[in-house]
Design an enzyme around this catalytic site. Structure first.
Site, PDB file in Angstrom:
ATOM      1  N   CYS A  92       0.813  -1.220   0.000  1.00 48.98           N
ATOM      2  CA  CYS A  92       0.000   0.000   0.000  1.00 48.98           C
ATOM      3  C   CYS A  92       0.842   1.264   0.000  1.00 48.98           C
ATOM      4  O   CYS A  92       0.306   2.363  -0.205  1.00 48.98           O
ATOM      5  CB  CYS A  92      -0.930   0.019   1.205  1.00 48.98           C
ATOM      6  SG  CYS A  92      -2.068  -1.378   1.283  1.00 48.98           S
ATOM      7  N   HIS A 363      -9.292   3.457  -1.664  1.00 54.74           N
ATOM      8  CA  HIS A 363      -7.945   2.922  -1.445  1.00 54.74           C
ATOM      9  C   HIS A 363      -7.498   2.019  -2.598  1.00 54.74           C
ATOM     10  O   HIS A 363      -7.346   0.810  -2.425  1.00 54.74           O
ATOM     11  CB  HIS A 363      -7.934   2.157  -0.118  1.00 54.74           C
ATOM     12  CG  HIS A 363      -6.584   1.666   0.309  1.00 54.74           C
ATOM     13  ND1 HIS A 363      -5.398   2.295  -0.030  1.00 54.74           N
ATOM     14  CD2 HIS A 363      -6.229   0.572   1.053  1.00 54.74           C
ATOM     15  CE1 HIS A 363      -4.380   1.626   0.493  1.00 54.74           C
ATOM     16  NE2 HIS A 363      -4.857   0.574   1.138  1.00 54.74           N
TER      17      HIS A 363
END
Length: 418
Positions: A92, A363
């Protein structure tokens, strides 16, 4: 121009970003093109002036099989070539790692104008494929031990502890376990977690590029379906598709552009760029986010109290609360009190996740870190519209990715100043 640390000053001159969301009808190439074109136009720079590119992406290889040359594939599609292109995969934190490498290239004097791009398409007709891709952001050889540990901690209220195969998210179970520990140790309440999710939904409702633009109350957050106790669905970040980009330049490059008579946006100085990972430590050693934050504050010459706004990695609402403490916005164990004070909401002393955060903005993991940069640049330039933070001068972004032996696998913190 050099800084006291011995490297050149580095600036973000332009930013661009797609709306985040479900983009099954778009290719990675089209998303990347929109973000990069936006960054170049924002800076007033032609693509031919790019000297290098760092392209962050986490899971395209798993989702659609594109491996090895992802950055070259998307950039060549719209005419960018003949420069070094470095592909960056760091869970991420892929996009913030790309930014860190771009910063290094300019700070070290190797290049004057560098592109940092983050991109991701996580939505797939087979949702199990998306969850399986994300489950790879841990030590897979230790997966069985992780599942066993989560089960022993009461994990997986809905999804099943450690279920990374498609029915639920392994990482939500990990975050849920950390939330329960924080509640037991400090008396933090589920309602305080819900208040963070509600706050970020209000912020997201003001952001036209957010994946979710509906404001929720605390009661609605609490009443949402349970994912992994105490996390309800509205306390968990969604998957998503999107891209974000930043043009990273040196002071000399800015001066050359001005020498041509060009009208430029205000360059935002990258006062700190720090990237690190978890480490073998004792129970008394600081966690990785705290370590990176301290280095970033020292590099930028600021204190936590100097930060006017922050974008942090709220993969879940409890994660944001714990990040408050790790960044020094409040003492350890007092994140809940900070939530209750209203300080981290728009209108408060230090708004956090004015974009809506991962919870509402979305996200797309390989794009998230640069989307945070887009938000803080817009804030520092006074162009954030209804979510504008008054008199913002110092902004911080915190982006983490993956997990190895209980720690984030990657942590990147950037501090930008006017």
């Amino acid at each position: 121009m050099t800084t006291t640390a011995g490297h050149r000053d580095v600036f973000v001159l332009g930013v661009g970003m797609t709306p985040f969301g479900r983009h099954l009808d778009r290719t990675m190439k089209s998303l990347a093109a929109e973000a990069v074109t936006g960054a170049l136009e924002d800076a007033g720079v032609a693509r031919g002036e790019l000297q290098a590119a760092f392209v962050g992406n986490a899971v395209q290889g798993v989702i659609d099989g594109q491996e090895c040359v992802r950055g070259q594939v998307v950039l060549r599609e719209f005419g960018i070539g003949g420069i070094p292109v470095v592909n960056v995969e760091n869970a991420c934190a892929s996009a913030s790692t790309a930014l860190h490498l771009a910063w290094q290239a300019v700070a070290g004097g190797f290049h004057d104008c560098v592109l940092a791009l983050g991109m991701e398409k996580l939505y797939h007709p087979d949702k199990a494929k998306s969850f399986a891709a994300l489950a790879g952001a841990v030590d897979v050889e230790l997966m069985a031990q992780l599942k066993e540990a989560l089960a022993g901690m009461g994990g997986g209220a809905k999804s099943g502890a450690g279920n990374g195969g498609g029915k639920g998210s392994l990482f939500m179970d990990v975050y849920a376990a950390a939330a329960r520990q924080h509640m037991a140790r400090y008396g933090t309440t589920v309602r305080q977690f819900a208040a963070i999710a509600a706050k970020n939904s209000v912020h997201g409702s003001l952001n036209p590029r957010a994946q979710y633009q509906e404001a929720h109350t605390v009661e609605q957050v609490l009443a949402a379906p349970m994912i992994s106790a105490p996390l309800t669905r509205l306390m968990c970040s969604p998957i998503g598709d999107g891209a974000a980009a930043a043009l990273v330049v040196g002071a000399d490059f800015v001066q050359r552009l001005r020498g041509r008579g060009l009208q430029l946006p205000t360059p935002m100085r990258i006062a700190a760029s720090v990237l690190s990972t978890g480490y073998d430590r004792s129970s008394t050693d600081p966690d990785p986010v705290t370590v990176v934050a301290r280095r970033a504050y020292e590099q930028a010459g600021v204190a936590p109290s100097d930060v006017d706004l922050a974008e942090v990695h709220d993969a879940t609402a409890p994660a944001e609360l714990m990040i408050y403490e790790e960044l020094g916005f409040c003492p350890e164990g007092e994140g809940g009190r900070l939530v209750d004070s209203g300080e981290t909401a728009l209108g408060g002393r230090r708004p956090v996740n004015t974009s809506g955060g991962l919870l509402s903005k979305g996200h797309p993991v390989g794009a998230t870190g640069l989307a945070q940069i887009v938000e803080v640049v817009d804030q520092l330039r006074g162009r954030a519209g209804r979510r504008q933070v008054a008199r913002a001068r110092v902004a911080l972004t915190e982006n983490a990715g993956g997990a190895v032996r209980g720690d984030p696998a990657a942590v990147a913190i950037h501090i930008l100043t006017v």
